[in-house]
Design a protein around this motif. Structure first.
Motif, PDB file in Angstrom:
ATOM      1  N   LEU A   1    -134.245 -28.572  -6.723  1.00 42.00           N
ATOM      2  CA  LEU A   1    -133.939 -27.372  -5.951  1.00 42.00           C
ATOM      3  C   LEU A   1    -132.436 -27.119  -5.871  1.00 42.00           C
ATOM      4  O   LEU A   1    -131.994 -25.965  -5.889  1.00 42.00           O
ATOM      5  N   VAL A   2    -131.654 -28.185  -5.788  1.00 41.42           N
ATOM      6  CA  VAL A   2    -130.198 -28.005  -5.795  1.00 41.42           C
ATOM      7  C   VAL A   2    -129.760 -27.407  -7.127  1.00 41.42           C
ATOM      8  O   VAL A   2    -128.915 -26.507  -7.183  1.00 41.42           O
ATOM      9  N   GLY A   3    -130.350 -27.890  -8.215  1.00 38.35           N
ATOM     10  CA  GLY A   3    -130.049 -27.337  -9.539  1.00 38.35           C
ATOM     11  C   GLY A   3    -130.413 -25.867  -9.631  1.00 38.35           C
ATOM     12  O   GLY A   3    -129.644 -25.052 -10.168  1.00 38.35           O
ATOM     13  N   ILE A   4    -131.574 -25.509  -9.082  1.00 35.38           N
ATOM     14  CA  ILE A   4    -131.991 -24.100  -9.064  1.00 35.38           C
ATOM     15  C   ILE A   4    -130.990 -23.276  -8.262  1.00 35.38           C
ATOM     16  O   ILE A   4    -130.599 -22.176  -8.667  1.00 35.38           O
ATOM     17  N   GLY A   5    -130.544 -23.809  -7.128  1.00 34.12           N
ATOM     18  CA  GLY A   5    -129.579 -23.101  -6.300  1.00 34.12           C
ATOM     19  C   GLY A   5    -128.269 -22.865  -7.021  1.00 34.12           C
ATOM     20  O   GLY A   5    -127.711 -21.762  -6.975  1.00 34.12           O
ATOM     21  N   VAL A   6    -127.774 -23.879  -7.697  1.00 35.69           N
ATOM     22  CA  VAL A   6    -126.512 -23.753  -8.445  1.00 35.69           C
ATOM     23  C   VAL A   6    -126.646 -22.722  -9.560  1.00 35.69           C
ATOM     24  O   VAL A   6    -125.754 -21.888  -9.778  1.00 35.69           O
ATOM     25  N   LEU A   7    -127.775 -22.745 -10.266  1.00 34.01           N
ATOM     26  CA  LEU A   7    -128.009 -21.776 -11.336  1.00 34.01           C
ATOM     27  C   LEU A   7    -128.053 -20.353 -10.781  1.00 34.01           C
ATOM     28  O   LEU A   7    -127.520 -19.423 -11.398  1.00 34.01           O
ATOM     29  N   CYS A   8    -128.690 -20.179  -9.632  1.00 32.80           N
ATOM     30  CA  CYS A   8    -128.754 -18.849  -9.010  1.00 32.80           C
ATOM     31  C   CYS A   8    -127.364 -18.358  -8.624  1.00 32.80           C
ATOM     32  O   CYS A   8    -127.050 -17.170  -8.757  1.00 32.80           O
ATOM     33  N   ILE A   9    -126.531 -19.282  -8.139  1.00 38.23           N
ATOM     34  CA  ILE A   9    -125.163 -18.917  -7.762  1.00 38.23           C
ATOM     35  C   ILE A   9    -124.357 -18.519  -8.995  1.00 38.23           C
ATOM     36  O   ILE A   9    -123.667 -17.496  -9.000  1.00 38.23           O
ATOM     37  N   ILE A  10    -124.457 -19.310 -10.050  1.00 35.21           N
ATOM     38  CA  ILE A  10    -123.733 -19.006 -11.282  1.00 35.21           C
ATOM     39  C   ILE A  10    -124.200 -17.683 -11.881  1.00 35.21           C
ATOM     40  O   ILE A  10    -123.404 -16.889 -12.399  1.00 35.21           O
ATOM     41  N   ALA A  11    -125.516 -17.429 -11.772  1.00 33.66           N
ATOM     42  CA  ALA A  11    -126.080 -16.186 -12.314  1.00 33.66           C
ATOM     43  C   ALA A  11    -125.868 -14.992 -11.394  1.00 33.66           C
ATOM     44  O   ALA A  11    -126.323 -13.890 -11.688  1.00 33.66           O
TER      45      ALA A  11
ATOM     46  N   ILE B   1    -123.514 -22.895   0.212  1.00 36.94           N
ATOM     47  CA  ILE B   1    -122.901 -21.712   0.820  1.00 36.94           C
ATOM     48  C   ILE B   1    -121.447 -21.571   0.385  1.00 36.94           C
ATOM     49  O   ILE B   1    -121.001 -20.491  -0.010  1.00 36.94           O
ATOM     50  N   VAL B   2    -120.697 -22.677   0.452  1.00 37.83           N
ATOM     51  CA  VAL B   2    -119.280 -22.643   0.064  1.00 37.83           C
ATOM     52  C   VAL B   2    -119.139 -22.269  -1.407  1.00 37.83           C
ATOM     53  O   VAL B   2    -118.285 -21.443  -1.780  1.00 37.83           O
ATOM     54  N   LEU B   3    -119.974 -22.852  -2.259  1.00 34.84           N
ATOM     55  CA  LEU B   3    -119.926 -22.551  -3.689  1.00 34.84           C
ATOM     56  C   LEU B   3    -120.219 -21.079  -3.950  1.00 34.84           C
ATOM     57  O   LEU B   3    -119.528 -20.428  -4.754  1.00 34.84           O
ATOM     58  N   ASP B   4    -121.208 -20.537  -3.257  1.00 33.99           N
ATOM     59  CA  ASP B   4    -121.558 -19.130  -3.436  1.00 33.99           C
ATOM     60  C   ASP B   4    -120.411 -18.227  -2.999  1.00 33.99           C
ATOM     61  O   ASP B   4    -120.100 -17.229  -3.664  1.00 33.99           O
ATOM     62  N   ILE B   5    -119.763 -18.569  -1.884  1.00 30.81           N
ATOM     63  CA  ILE B   5    -118.647 -17.750  -1.398  1.00 30.81           C
ATOM     64  C   ILE B   5    -117.483 -17.798  -2.386  1.00 30.81           C
ATOM     65  O   ILE B   5    -116.891 -16.767  -2.727  1.00 30.81           O
ATOM     66  N   ILE B   6    -117.163 -18.997  -2.867  1.00 31.68           N
ATOM     67  CA  ILE B   6    -116.022 -19.163  -3.784  1.00 31.68           C
ATOM     68  C   ILE B   6    -116.235 -18.380  -5.074  1.00 31.68           C
ATOM     69  O   ILE B   6    -115.341 -17.703  -5.573  1.00 31.68           O
TER      70      ILE B   6
ATOM     71  N   LYS C   1    -127.148 -14.325  -8.516  1.00 38.70           N
ATOM     72  CA  LYS C   1    -128.380 -13.804  -7.931  1.00 38.70           C
ATOM     73  C   LYS C   1    -128.166 -13.499  -6.447  1.00 38.70           C
ATOM     74  O   LYS C   1    -127.251 -14.005  -5.801  1.00 38.70           O
ATOM     75  N   SER C   2    -129.019 -12.648  -5.915  1.00 35.20           N
ATOM     76  CA  SER C   2    -128.985 -12.323  -4.492  1.00 35.20           C
ATOM     77  C   SER C   2    -129.116 -13.593  -3.660  1.00 35.20           C
ATOM     78  O   SER C   2    -129.751 -14.571  -4.084  1.00 35.20           O
ATOM     79  N   ILE C   3    -128.527 -13.574  -2.465  1.00 35.31           N
ATOM     80  CA  ILE C   3    -128.622 -14.771  -1.630  1.00 35.31           C
ATOM     81  C   ILE C   3    -130.066 -15.046  -1.212  1.00 35.31           C
ATOM     82  O   ILE C   3    -130.362 -16.133  -0.712  1.00 35.31           O
ATOM     83  N   PHE C   4    -130.962 -14.086  -1.417  1.00 34.98           N
ATOM     84  CA  PHE C   4    -132.363 -14.351  -1.127  1.00 34.98           C
ATOM     85  C   PHE C   4    -132.957 -15.402  -2.061  1.00 34.98           C
ATOM     86  O   PHE C   4    -134.026 -15.949  -1.783  1.00 34.98           O
ATOM     87  N   TYR C   5    -132.261 -15.688  -3.154  1.00 30.78           N
ATOM     88  CA  TYR C   5    -132.690 -16.761  -4.044  1.00 30.78           C
ATOM     89  C   TYR C   5    -132.036 -18.084  -3.676  1.00 30.78           C
ATOM     90  O   TYR C   5    -132.463 -19.137  -4.142  1.00 30.78           O
ATOM     91  N   ILE C   6    -131.011 -18.029  -2.838  1.00 26.55           N
ATOM     92  CA  ILE C   6    -130.279 -19.235  -2.433  1.00 26.55           C
ATOM     93  C   ILE C   6    -130.728 -19.708  -1.055  1.00 26.55           C
ATOM     94  O   ILE C   6    -130.976 -20.901  -0.842  1.00 26.55           O
ATOM     95  N   ILE C   7    -130.860 -18.773  -0.121  1.00 28.22           N
ATOM     96  CA  ILE C   7    -131.208 -19.108   1.260  1.00 28.22           C
ATOM     97  C   ILE C   7    -132.524 -19.886   1.386  1.00 28.22           C
ATOM     98  O   ILE C   7    -132.629 -20.805   2.208  1.00 28.22           O
TER      99      ILE C   7
END
Length: 434
Positions: free
Chosen positions: A37-47, A86-91, A49-55
């Protein structure tokens, strides 16, 4: 076909997360879920994607461990991962520029949570209460600065809570099945223990989901599937045998049915699908009663809880009032100070939203009232029918369930609520006029 895939892609994503989390909870893939799930989250951030895929990721991770509450290392890891995403997504993707329509009342509560230390029994009590408010205001700023204005946001948050509530119910049913005891015995003795939170709290997602599923029913052309999801969500609440939560269900039903009927333009089809749901429910109830006497046994179990007995709650409220009299301005030490003041009773909190807020004194109560005033004003700015479901959610959970449970001051509940509020704020440009 493309439009259909776009409409259901988020559902598919959440169903995948739900399925993986359930099998992790059962112990089949627990060691693999966290990195997956962490990997999925990182991929969503890099791609991007909307935060609805991260939250959803931290919410589902929380529900994947049956020993989360008692395992400090797991809890710490969970918090670090949540914060890191969250920090990664903001950065990578965002800038924090909006101050927020609700920032002032939240900052008042944050300030009082610090000042109240002058009356606090210990440093931890103050720090724990402050941390809760600080986390909520931090996530609120994250939400309003990362969400994009989109009418789909309303459906997305409703679906997120809906699938989380379904997972809660499935985990409860699995726990009962694994126990080897009769279901009614597990329910009557309130022995359901999912491990990641206590019985009264695990179904907060279910309580929040009910009015949001009502919104999905009002918007969908085919409503029956969402009605069935609502039944599954309600089942999870019924399994707790919680008086306050079952009362909340009743209030929801009394309010939501007329609201949906008023909003709905195709009332005949709504009524037809509602009657079909009632038929399905009747068949299920008849089968459960005639073959297992489950309904009769459940009613007996619920009545055995002595529904009219509130002396213990009244004694707790008296202690809260006494503490307010002792420290009227800035309160008795913060939101967690109730643990100390109630130590002789065995309770951890005042079991009432207003009483819990009184631990921050008159200033805290005024800040709490101001927060609700701003929330109501914010919601009413919306031109979407979502506002009616948001209002029902905010007030019924805080003050109906909140008569017997201080659910408003649990972090998970507050995060869900402020996600809903942030969506309303982002979607309504008028909020910038304050």
């Amino acid at each position: 076909m493309k439009n259909l895939l776009n409409n259901i892609s988020y559902d598919i994503y959440l169903i995948v997360l739900l399925t993986l989390t359930f099998f992790s909870y059962t112990g089949h893939i627990q060691e693999y879920l966290l990195p997956l799930l962490v990997g999925i989250g990182v991929l969503c951030i890099i791609a991007k994607k909307s935060i609805f895929y991260i939250i959803p990721i931290p919410f589902f991770i929380q529900m994947s461990f049956s020993d989360l509450r008692d395992n400090v290392s797991v809890t710490t890891t969970y918090f670090i991962i949540f914060a890191s995403l969250i920090v990664l997504d903001i950065i990578i993707n965002h800038k924090i520029t909006k101050k927020g329509y609700l920032s002032l009342p939240l900052l008042i509560l944050t300030a009082v949570s610090i000042i109240t230390h002058i009356n606090s029994p210990d440093l931890f009590t103050t720090f724990a209460g402050f941390s809760q408010i600080f986390v909520v205001i931090g996530l609120y700023f994250y939400f309003i600065n990362t969400l994009d204005k989109d009418e789909k946001n309303y459906a997305n948050v409703a679906k997120l809570l809906m699938y989380i509530s379904v997972l809660v119910t499935l985990e409860m049913l699995y726990f009962i099945y694994q126990s080897g005891d009769l279901a009614i015995v597990m329910i009557q003795q309130r022995r359901i223990n999912l491990g990641w939170e206590n019985l009264n709290i695990i179904i907060y997602a279910n309580l929040i989901a009910i009015p949001l599923i009502g919104y999905l029913v009002s918007k969908a052309k085919i409503k029956l599937p969402y009605m069935i999801f609502a039944l599954i969500t309600i089942l999870g609440i019924m399994l707790t045998l919680s008086r306050s939560s079952i009362l909340t269900i009743g209030v929801f039903v009394v309010i939501l049915i007329p609201v949906i009927l008023i909003i709905e333009k195709r009332r005949i089809w709504l009524i037809i699908e509602g009657l079909l749901l009632l038929l399905i429910l009747t068949i299920g109830v008849y089968y459960a009663e005639t073959n297992y006497s489950l309904i009769t046994d459940y009613i007996s179990a619920f009545q055995s809880r002595d529904l009219t007995y509130f002396d213990d709650r009244l004694s707790i409220l008296i202690i809260a009032l006494d503490q307010l009299k002792l420290h009227p301005i800035f309160g008795s030490g913060g939101l967690y100070s109730s643990r100390i003041h109630l130590s002789e009773t065995g309770a951890l909190n005042y079991h009432n939203t207003i009483a819990q807020a009184s631990s921050l004194g008159i200033v805290g109560l005024l800040g709490f009232g101001y927060l609700f005033f701003r929330k109501t004003k914010l919601i009413m700015l919306s031109k979407s029918t979502f506002k009616w479901f948001a209002l029902i959610l905010i007030y019924v959970t805080a003050f109906v369930n909140g008569m017997l449970q201080p659910m408003y001051f649990y972090t998970t509940y507050m995060v869900f609520v402020f996600l809903v509020l942030a969506i309303v704020e982002v979607n309504e440009t008028a909020t910038s006029k304050g």
